[in-house]
Design an enzyme around this catalytic site. Structure first.
Site, short mmCIF file in Angstrom:
data_model
loop_
_atom_site.label_atom_id
_atom_site.label_comp_id
_atom_site.label_asym_id
_atom_site.label_seq_id
_atom_site.Cartn_x
_atom_site.Cartn_y
_atom_site.Cartn_z
CG HIS A 1 -36.42 -16.96 -36.21
ND1 HIS A 1 -35.54 -17.74 -36.91
CD2 HIS A 1 -36.51 -17.52 -34.97
CE1 HIS A 1 -35.12 -18.73 -36.14
NE2 HIS A 1 -35.68 -18.61 -34.95
CG ASP B 1 -35.99 -18.11 -30.48
OD1 ASP B 1 -36.01 -18.50 -31.67
OD2 ASP B 1 -35.07 -18.38 -29.69
CG HIS C 1 -31.70 -16.90 -33.94
ND1 HIS C 1 -32.51 -16.17 -33.10
CD2 HIS C 1 -32.25 -18.14 -34.01
CE1 HIS C 1 -33.48 -16.93 -32.65
NE2 HIS C 1 -33.37 -18.13 -33.20
NE ARG D 1 -36.77 -22.55 -28.42
CZ ARG D 1 -37.57 -22.04 -29.35
NH1 ARG D 1 -37.07 -21.19 -30.24
NH2 ARG D 1 -38.84 -22.39 -29.42
#
Ligand code: FE2
Length: 329
Positions: free
Chosen positions: A134, A136, A285, A302
């Site tokens: 995917h 993000d 990723h 994150r």
């Protein structure tokens, strides 16, 4: 497009490039560079920001090791490159005083949240090999431009992350297929392909209550590099618009295989203090799935940077379908 780079440029990239004490060392043929000679906690001067920005655009993901960032330093670093996303909803272990920081602690959160063990939840989301890949927040109409992920606690082995370069994947398609996919669009939807539990399924209810979906160009033009990017992933893409279901399924299988061919990927072994900074517009990723059985803690933080609405080869922007408005998180 940058396919016309000269021999001199390529020769310079074969070895590490050192600018003002900062070294950018490519680690794989198409993607990934390790950056040394910089202390992220001290703050970056304008020259260092320019070097890092250029490396992210060229190598799509860059890695720093042995950093000592705290939450404030992490946010300050991200702010040098854009506007950090402030999430409306975060997991329960995220730091309350830093709304830009989202913390994940494997298996501590989701088990309680959706009444499912983390493994089962993963299985139901990733029932095919490619489903985990995917970018993000790819179902938003304006997915984040970049993500800065920092490792606090990692397993002694297992738990690597892998990225793939979608500009290289596009360039690697044959010319007739590139021309064909240039004009296509696809629906991206949160939770697509999730396999519901029999009976009561609180995650399914959550998905229905928080729907997010957009139509994105299948090939987007990168707003900074001008590269064409094969904008597909296994996690969000529901179907290609304007073709039949079987046609869409066959095309997506071909394009996803292309997108994650090993030659377009790089894999990173995390250590405490490692930081990965990737271009979320030009990569997908794969979060690790080899550490759940190891029972080691893995705590990651994150921060994402706000991004543009993607634009296709013909200049048409993405369209929101449900639950997403540009700039509204
Ligand atoms: Fe991710």
């Amino acid at each position: 497009m940058t396919t016309g780079r000269g021999t001199e440029d390529r020769a310079a990239e074969r070895t590490a490039r050192r600018v003002g004490g900062i070294e950018v060392r490519p680690v794989a043929g198409h993607i990934g560079a390790e950056i040394t000679g910089v202390d992220l906690a001290e703050g970056l001067d304008d020259d260092a920001v320019a070097v890092v920005r250029q490396a992210v655009l060229r190598w799509k993901v860059v890695f720093f090791r042995g950093q000592r960032l705290d939450h404030a330093g992490h946010v300050a670093l991200a702010r040098r490159f854009g506007e950090p996303v402030v999430l409306g909803r975060r997991g329960s272990v995220s730091p309350p005083d830093f709304p830009e920081v989202e913390t994940t602690a494997d298996r501590l959160e989701l088990g309680g949240r959706f009444g499912m063990e983390h493994d089962e939840w993963l299985q139901r989301r990733r029932h095919t090999l490619l489903r985990g890949w995917h970018c993000d927040h790819g179902a938003r109409v304006d997915p984040p431009a970049a993500t800065v992920l920092r490792a606090e606690t990692v397993p002694p082995y297992g738990g690597d992350t892998t990225w793939s370069n979608l500009a290289a994947a596009y360039a690697g398609l044959s010319a007739p297929v590139r021309a064909f996919v240039d004009g296509l669009r696809a629906e991206h939807r949160l939770g697509v392909g999730y396999q519901p539990r029999p009976g009561d399924d609180s995650y399914l209810r959550h998905l229905l209550d928080h729907q997010v979906a957009s139509v994105h160009p299948l090939v987007r033009v990168h707003p900074e590099t001008g590269e064409r990017v094969l904008f597909v992933n296994g996690y969000y893409v529901e179907q290609i618009v304007g073709v039949s279901r079987p046609e869409s399924a066959a095309l997506l299988e071909m394009l996803l295989e292309q997108a994650v061919r090993p030659e377009y990927t790089v894999r990173f072994r995390w250590e405490p203090g490692s930081v990965a900074f990737w271009d979320n517009r030009a990569t997908i990723h794969l979060a690790p799935s080899d550490n759940a059985h190891l029972d080691f803690p893995r705590v990651m933080h994150r921060v994402m940077l706000t991004g543009d609405v993607p634009v296709g080869v013909d200049g048409t922007p993405s369209q929101p379908l449900v639950g997403t408005r540009p700039g509204h998180w």
